[in-house]
Design an enzyme around this catalytic site. Structure first.
Site, PDB file in Angstrom:
ATOM      1  N   SER A 136     -45.136   5.628  -5.838  1.00  0.00           N
ATOM      2  CA  SER A 136     -44.557   6.891  -6.290  1.00  0.00           C
ATOM      3  C   SER A 136     -43.138   6.593  -6.751  1.00  0.00           C
ATOM      4  O   SER A 136     -42.531   5.591  -6.339  1.00  0.00           O
ATOM      5  CB  SER A 136     -44.539   7.908  -5.146  1.00  0.00           C
ATOM      6  OG  SER A 136     -43.663   8.990  -5.429  1.00  0.00           O
ATOM      7  N   HIS A 184       9.096   0.099   5.512  1.00  0.00           N
ATOM      8  CA  HIS A 184       9.645   1.372   5.024  1.00  0.00           C
ATOM      9  C   HIS A 184      10.392   1.181   3.703  1.00  0.00           C
ATOM     10  O   HIS A 184      11.297   1.963   3.381  1.00  0.00           O
ATOM     11  CB  HIS A 184      10.595   2.005   6.047  1.00  0.00           C
ATOM     12  CG  HIS A 184       9.982   2.233   7.384  1.00  0.00           C
ATOM     13  ND1 HIS A 184       9.364   3.420   7.735  1.00  0.00           N
ATOM     14  CD2 HIS A 184       9.882   1.419   8.473  1.00  0.00           C
ATOM     15  CE1 HIS A 184       8.918   3.331   8.974  1.00  0.00           C
ATOM     16  NE2 HIS A 184       9.210   2.125   9.436  1.00  0.00           N
ATOM     17  N   SER A 314       5.952  -3.609 -24.708  1.00  0.00           N
ATOM     18  CA  SER A 314       6.463  -2.386 -25.287  1.00  0.00           C
ATOM     19  C   SER A 314       6.402  -2.448 -26.804  1.00  0.00           C
ATOM     20  O   SER A 314       6.571  -3.506 -27.403  1.00  0.00           O
ATOM     21  CB  SER A 314       7.911  -2.149 -24.849  1.00  0.00           C
ATOM     22  OG  SER A 314       8.471  -1.043 -25.530  1.00  0.00           O
ATOM     23  N   LYS A 320      10.116  -7.203 -23.502  1.00  0.00           N
ATOM     24  CA  LYS A 320       9.599  -6.594 -22.274  1.00  0.00           C
ATOM     25  C   LYS A 320       8.167  -7.067 -22.022  1.00  0.00           C
ATOM     26  O   LYS A 320       7.324  -7.051 -22.910  1.00  0.00           O
ATOM     27  CB  LYS A 320       9.633  -5.076 -22.379  1.00  0.00           C
ATOM     28  CG  LYS A 320       9.411  -4.350 -21.051  1.00  0.00           C
ATOM     29  CD  LYS A 320       9.692  -2.864 -21.214  1.00  0.00           C
ATOM     30  CE  LYS A 320       9.707  -2.153 -19.877  1.00  0.00           C
ATOM     31  NZ  LYS A 320       8.385  -2.102 -19.261  1.00  0.00           N
ATOM     32  N   GLU A 327      -1.876  -3.606 -12.948  1.00  0.00           N
ATOM     33  CA  GLU A 327      -2.029  -2.214 -13.368  1.00  0.00           C
ATOM     34  C   GLU A 327      -3.488  -1.869 -13.657  1.00  0.00           C
ATOM     35  O   GLU A 327      -3.977  -0.800 -13.265  1.00  0.00           O
ATOM     36  CB  GLU A 327      -1.179  -1.946 -14.615  1.00  0.00           C
ATOM     37  CG  GLU A 327       0.311  -1.909 -14.349  1.00  0.00           C
ATOM     38  CD  GLU A 327       1.138  -1.833 -15.621  1.00  0.00           C
ATOM     39  OE1 GLU A 327       2.369  -1.699 -15.511  1.00  0.00           O
ATOM     40  OE2 GLU A 327       0.559  -1.922 -16.733  1.00  0.00           O
TER      41      GLU A 327
END
Length: 477
Positions: A136, A184, A314, A320, A327
């Site tokens: 089935s 932190h 860029s 750059k 990312e």
């Protein structure tokens, strides 16, 4: 064109197509994603159908001439030769019936061709009577999902283990690069860059092991359950035999579920796998973001490592270069997390003896497995393997930090350390210079206490060596 019919009526089918009328109806009804089935899912369908045909032949239900032709057709599906004959959308109604019938039609028409008969001659070889014998949709599709998921998961496991190896190699390469640790997002006690990368490796191995464990339940399948788990129209000998044949065909060790009604109606095992993929995605996001932060700058950021430049960063700022690989890994992982939610909704929306949402579960699990595998391989080959340590920058941040004062606690006490830390922050002075200037500790003492190996392992730094220094000083006094 040729004409085929089902109980809803008659349709024209391209004469060169191996699929048939029910596939054509699915193509008309389900135009959702614009995609077709995962190639490994098609392969898995071929494997499950081959195991069923072999089992039916072995117990004497299926004529061997027809059965052998069907097995040959299944081999063509398994090899990928007939992938273009599976045009149905991966998200579809009917709990995957369109997938099942698409496969049945392709098997039958290819088998008819092998035996020298025209396509569509279903009086001789039938999609329902022969290709679907003892089966089935409700046992074929969940079993095929398991087979495909196991193949995809193995690819991801290998990718994660390879990434862990790359992180380990970088850990060895950077084992003597002392830098400031951060908690932190503030300066903390020192650590080595090597220890950070070794921690990444450990994380990836843990994720790999977790995925492997979540795959264990996929080896229990419900072939022979047929429609609702009662095994209607499935010979008990077939249920045993199809399990053995599927093990031989796939190379995976399958067992039949103890409770076929449960295995047919409940799909919770798919949440185990999907959840492990989501957790792996979360771990990868953490690592990718750490890499982005450590590489930030290069002049006004941390700049503790340099990622391999992959493309100009860029359209307006010359020179750059962006961390495009971490990312893209982040974005891939966001999609995997979203996929897990779709799987969860699918699993909870089963009713009574069947969960009809299996197609969307399969679609998202397969995508997550494939996306993660590609992202992990990309992170390793296009980023991690080419990372370089900026040793001078790591040393500069360490020298400027007051975090190293923590290593002095066992030797000069918390209060003295607090006063020195406060003065260093207020005057922008170096802690080492203040210690020597105030004659709290000598340069020799500091060389022992603040040695890289001593500050990055358990215990009081330089305990034995420092004791000798103090003893020698007392003798001089």
């Amino acid at each position: 064109m040729r004409k085929e019919h089902d109980f809803l009526g008659e349709l024209e089918i391209p004469d060169n197509a191996y699929y048939g009328v029910q596939t054509m109806r699915a193509m008309e009804n389900f135009q959702i994603t614009g995609y077709t089935a995962d190639p490994l899912f098609i392969k898995a369908l071929g494997m499950v159908k081959k195991a069923a045909a072999l089992a039916n032949m072995k117990i004497g239900l299926l004529d061997e001439k027809i059965g052998n032709a069907m097995v040959q057709a299944c081999d063509d599906i398994i090899s990928g030769k007939l992938n273009d004959q599976f045009p149905t959308d991966p998200i579809q109604g009917g709990a995957g019936t369109s997938f099942n019938m698409n496969t049945n039609e392709v098997i039958c028409n290819r088998a008819l061709e092998i035996l020298g008969r025209p396509r569509g001659d279903y009086n001789y070889i039938s999609p329902n009577n022969h290709a679907n014998m003892s089966q089935s949709t409700n046992d074929v599709i969940p079993t095929s999902i398991r087979v495909c998921a196991l193949m995809r998961a193995e690819q991801l496991i290998i990718a994660l283990e390879n990434l862990a190896d790359s992180f380990d190699k970088k850990g060895e390469e950077f084992k003597d690069v002392l830098k400031i640790g951060r908690t932190h997002l503030q300066d903390a006690v020192p650590i080595t860059l090597g220890l950070e990368f070794k921690a990444f490796a450990s994380s990836m191995r843990r994720r790999s092991n977790y995925i492997r464990r979540s795959c264990e339940l996929l080896h229990t399948m419900n072939m022979g359950a047929t429609a609702v788990g009662t095994g209607l129209n499935a010979d008990p000998e077939y249920i045993k035999e199809v399990c053995e044949q599927l093990t031989l065909v796939t190379g995976e060790s399958f067992t039949t579920a103890d409770n076929l009604v449960d295995a047919t109606s409940n799909t919770d095992i798919f949440t185990d796998l999907s959840s492990s993929l989501k957790t792996s995605a979360l771990s990868l996001i953490k690592i990718s973001n750490d890499l982005r932060l450590m590489a930030s700058g290069p002049r006004a950021g941390f700049c503790e490592i340099t990622l391999p430049p992959r493309q100009p960063g860029s359209s307006i700022m010359p020179g750059k270069v962006n961390p495009v690989i971490p990312e893209v890994v982040d974005q891939t992982c966001y999609q995997v997390i979203a996929n897990d939610l779709a799987v969860a909704f699918g699993v909870e929306n089963g009713q009574f003896q069947l969960n009809v949402m299996e197609p969307v579960m399969a679609y998202n699990i397969f995508n997550s497995l494939r996306f993660l595998t590609n992202a992990v391989n990309t992170l390793r080959t296009r980023c991690v393997d080419g990372i370089k340590a900026n040793r001078a920058q790591c040393a500069e941040w360490l020298d400027k930090s007051v975090g190293i004062v923590t290593a002095l606690l066992p030797h000069i006490g918390y209060e003295t350390c607090s006063v020195l830390a406060k003065e260093a922050l207020a005057t922008n002075r170096n802690i080492k210079d203040l210690l020597i200037e105030r004659k709290v500790l000598s340069k020799e003492d500091l060389d022992v206490i603040l040695a890289p190996a001593e500050m990055t392992r358990p215990g009081i730094a330089g305990k034995e060596l420092l004791k000798k220094i103090h003893e020698s000083r007392e003798e001089l006094v």
